[in-house]
Design an enzyme around this catalytic site. Structure first.
Site, mmCIF file in Angstrom:
data_model
loop_
_atom_site.group_PDB
_atom_site.id
_atom_site.type_symbol
_atom_site.label_atom_id
_atom_site.label_comp_id
_atom_site.label_asym_id
_atom_site.label_seq_id
_atom_site.Cartn_x
_atom_site.Cartn_y
_atom_site.Cartn_z
ATOM 1 N N GLU A 90 -1.913 -15.882 -4.470
ATOM 2 C CA GLU A 90 -2.213 -17.359 -5.137
ATOM 3 C C GLU A 90 -1.406 -17.955 -5.783
ATOM 4 O O GLU A 90 -1.445 -18.556 -7.083
ATOM 5 C CB GLU A 90 -3.260 -16.368 -5.909
ATOM 6 C CG GLU A 90 -4.715 -15.850 -5.656
ATOM 7 C CD GLU A 90 -5.678 -15.970 -7.206
ATOM 8 O OE1 GLU A 90 -5.037 -16.679 -7.893
ATOM 9 O OE2 GLU A 90 -6.652 -14.998 -6.414
ATOM 10 N N GLU A 141 -8.594 -9.789 -2.756
ATOM 11 C CA GLU A 141 -9.341 -9.199 -3.826
ATOM 12 C C GLU A 141 -11.368 -9.928 -4.095
ATOM 13 O O GLU A 141 -11.120 -11.340 -3.498
ATOM 14 C CB GLU A 141 -8.789 -10.671 -4.963
ATOM 15 C CG GLU A 141 -8.297 -10.457 -5.998
ATOM 16 C CD GLU A 141 -7.092 -11.150 -6.362
ATOM 17 O OE1 GLU A 141 -7.761 -11.193 -7.392
ATOM 18 O OE2 GLU A 141 -6.262 -10.687 -6.956
HETATM 19 O O1 IFM Z 1 -7.930 -11.696 -12.430
HETATM 20 C C1 IFM Z 1 -7.881 -12.794 -11.516
HETATM 21 C C2 IFM Z 1 -6.614 -12.023 -10.591
HETATM 22 O O2 IFM Z 1 -5.107 -11.994 -11.103
HETATM 23 C C3 IFM Z 1 -5.994 -12.917 -10.029
HETATM 24 N N1 IFM Z 1 -6.749 -13.513 -8.844
HETATM 25 C C4 IFM Z 1 -8.475 -13.865 -9.323
HETATM 26 C C5 IFM Z 1 -8.774 -12.678 -10.684
HETATM 27 C C6 IFM Z 1 -10.274 -12.930 -11.204
HETATM 28 O O3 IFM Z 1 -10.367 -14.056 -12.368
#
Ligand code: IFM
Length: 478
Positions: free
Chosen positions: A177, A379
């Site tokens: 990200e 994710e």
């Molecule tokens: O916890 C975070 C992660 O580190 C990166 N993506 C989003 C998740 C939830 O906020």
């Protein structure tokens, strides 16, 4: 922005995934490891940031987190017992190179070496990410990601990590990200290092991408790794069919999605976004040769998905109850005048919109607009207020339903032709949720931070079964 008719999700019959579909769980170093001063680990920007009063909910810090640095063996056993055989985690740069440059710290490398060996011995494929936001503080002191040199240092660190682990680890992700690292870190200041400098944030975004490209090239020279990058691409939906709303969606989509996707896939920044940003920067930090470096060949794209965003060109005439309380903030540089809407009533306990269709939409769009790379949902997950019942179990029905609907949305994208190859739940363990500290629980395993006891939540049992069978039961039987 036209909304095409997405295929209807299958709900009445069970949903079968291809047998080679990858099922995994993810974590990140700063969120779970704790032991922030152990064995020569250097200071990261998150150590500095969490020490500053008022930055993090409850004054929480990266210690003890889930104490994974000391309990990794137990956590690998947990993954194995659940039946999850792919594990996405991140390497802490300050453990491996405490000051961000110079010689490696043998103890830091040894830790990841042991972790990788443990995973492989348990039949679990390691998927490390090289950067999940924990920049060594000395590099921030020298300018951070807005400074070009940080990208060069990142490539050196990547080469050190790959040199040590590349004989056993095949799937590598460079960055997690970069949008968050650049814009929450350097524009809104909600994340470390907490700077509020929009022009610097754009330079940071470019140097994160450059670091990705340099690192990908450096580790490719050492062997035959499978290399990807993970973006938190997000569907941006106009509130209405007005020109103002559609243009607001174009602008937000530009800075959130295309500012990263276009250089990675096509080796250029989008013209409309460059024009949108003209009052903030002329992108003078982009040097000759940078864009081809950023567009270095990739093997996969990781997609992190939580919810879409709904935007309007103006708040006029909109019921205030439909507006996002925090508005657009400084997260979307150049879009300060855009209005953010809540979009849907279905929310997680963290008040994030629940919209599984957005995941289908994103995956299909990527397949159409940016074809050519396998996609992994790297994710997806949700924070709900879990409680341990008197019988010692955690009945997190909401999270289980959230995951089931998003896994189904992934299958819908697959059926529509998107090349989706895997799904990683976020996250294995309850952990340090950045500015929210330990107040938000995303895990499929509950962590009691006092005792560090782990309890596999209902969602964890359910997900393990899914990972073992690749079959999602029909809605209602979940
Ligand atoms: O916890 C975070 C992660 O580190 C990166 N993506 C989003 C998740 C939830 O906020």
């Amino acid at each position: 922005m036209d909304t095409p008719a997405w295929p209807e999700p299958e709900t009445t019959t069970e949903t079968r995934f291809p047998t080679d579909f990858v099922w995994g769980a993810g974590t990140a170093a700063f969120q779970i490891e704790g032991s922030t001063r152990a064995d020569g680990r250097g200071v990261s920007i998150w150590d500095t940031f969490t020490a500053q009063p008022g930055r993090i909910h409850g004054g929480d810090t990266g210690d003890p987190a889930a104490d994974h640095y000391r309990r990794y063996h137990e956590d690998v056993a947990l993954l194995r017992s659940m039946g999850v055989d792919h594990y996405r985690f991140s390497l802490a740069w300050p453990r491996i190179q405490p000051t961000g440059s110079g010689p490696a710290n043998p103890a830091g490398l040894d830790f990841y070496d042991r972790l990788v060996d443990d995973l492989l011995a348990a039949g679990i494929q390691p998927w490390p990410t090289l950067y999940h936001w924990d920049l060594p503080q000395p590099l921030e002191d020298a300018g951070g990601w807005p400074a070009r040199d940080t990208a060069l240092r990142f490539a050196e660190y990547a080469a050190i990590a790959h040199q040590r682990l590349g004989d056993r680890v095949t799937a590598w992700s460079t960055m997690n990200e970069p949008w968050v690292a650049a814009f929450l870190g350097y524009a809104s200041g909600q994340h470390a290092p907490g700077r509020r400098e929009p022009a610097a944030a754009l330079a940071a975004a470019h140097h994160l991408l450059l670091g990705h490209g340099l690192a990908a090239t450096a580790i490719r020279e050492q062997g035959t790794p499978t290399i990807g990058i993970t973006l938190n691409t997000q569907p941006i939906r106009p509130n209405d069919g007005t020109v103002a709303d559609i243009d607001a969606a174009r602008r937000v989509d530009g800075i959130r999605n295309r500012f990263f996707l276009d250089p990675l896939y096509h080796g250029r920044y989008p013209d409309d976004v460059r024009a949108d940003l003209a009052g903030i920067t002329d992108l003078g930090f982009v040097r000759e040769g940078d864009l081809p470096t950023i567009a270095a060949p990739l093997d996969f794209l990781g997609v992190n998905y939580y919810s879409p965003a709904w935007v309007a060109g103006s708040a006029e005439g909109i019921d205030p109850r439909l507006l996002e309380p925090d508005g657009v903030g400084a997260d979307y540089v150049g879009c300060d005048d855009v209005t953010m809407l809540r979009g849907t009533e279905d929310r997680t306990d963290q008040d994030w919109a629940v919209d599984p269709g957005g995941l289908t939409e994103m995956l299909v769009r990527l397949a159409v607009d940016y074809p050519g790379l396998p996609l992994y949902v790297t994710e997806c997950g949700a924070s709900y207020r879990d409680e341990v019942g008197s019988d010692g179990t955690v009945r997190d029905t909401d999270r289980r339903a959230f995951l089931a609907s998003h896994v189904r949305a992934t299958h819908t994208a697959l059926r529509a032709g998107a090349p989706v190859k895997g799904f990683f739940v976020w996250t294995l363990l309850d952990n340090f949720e950045w500015a929210y500290g330990y107040s938000e629980r995303f895990g499929i395993v509950y962590v009691d931070y006092e005792t560090q006891a782990r309890i596999v939540k209902d969602s964890g049992h359910w997900y393990g079964e899914l990972a073992k069978t690749g079959v999602l039961p029909a809605t209602g039987s979940e």
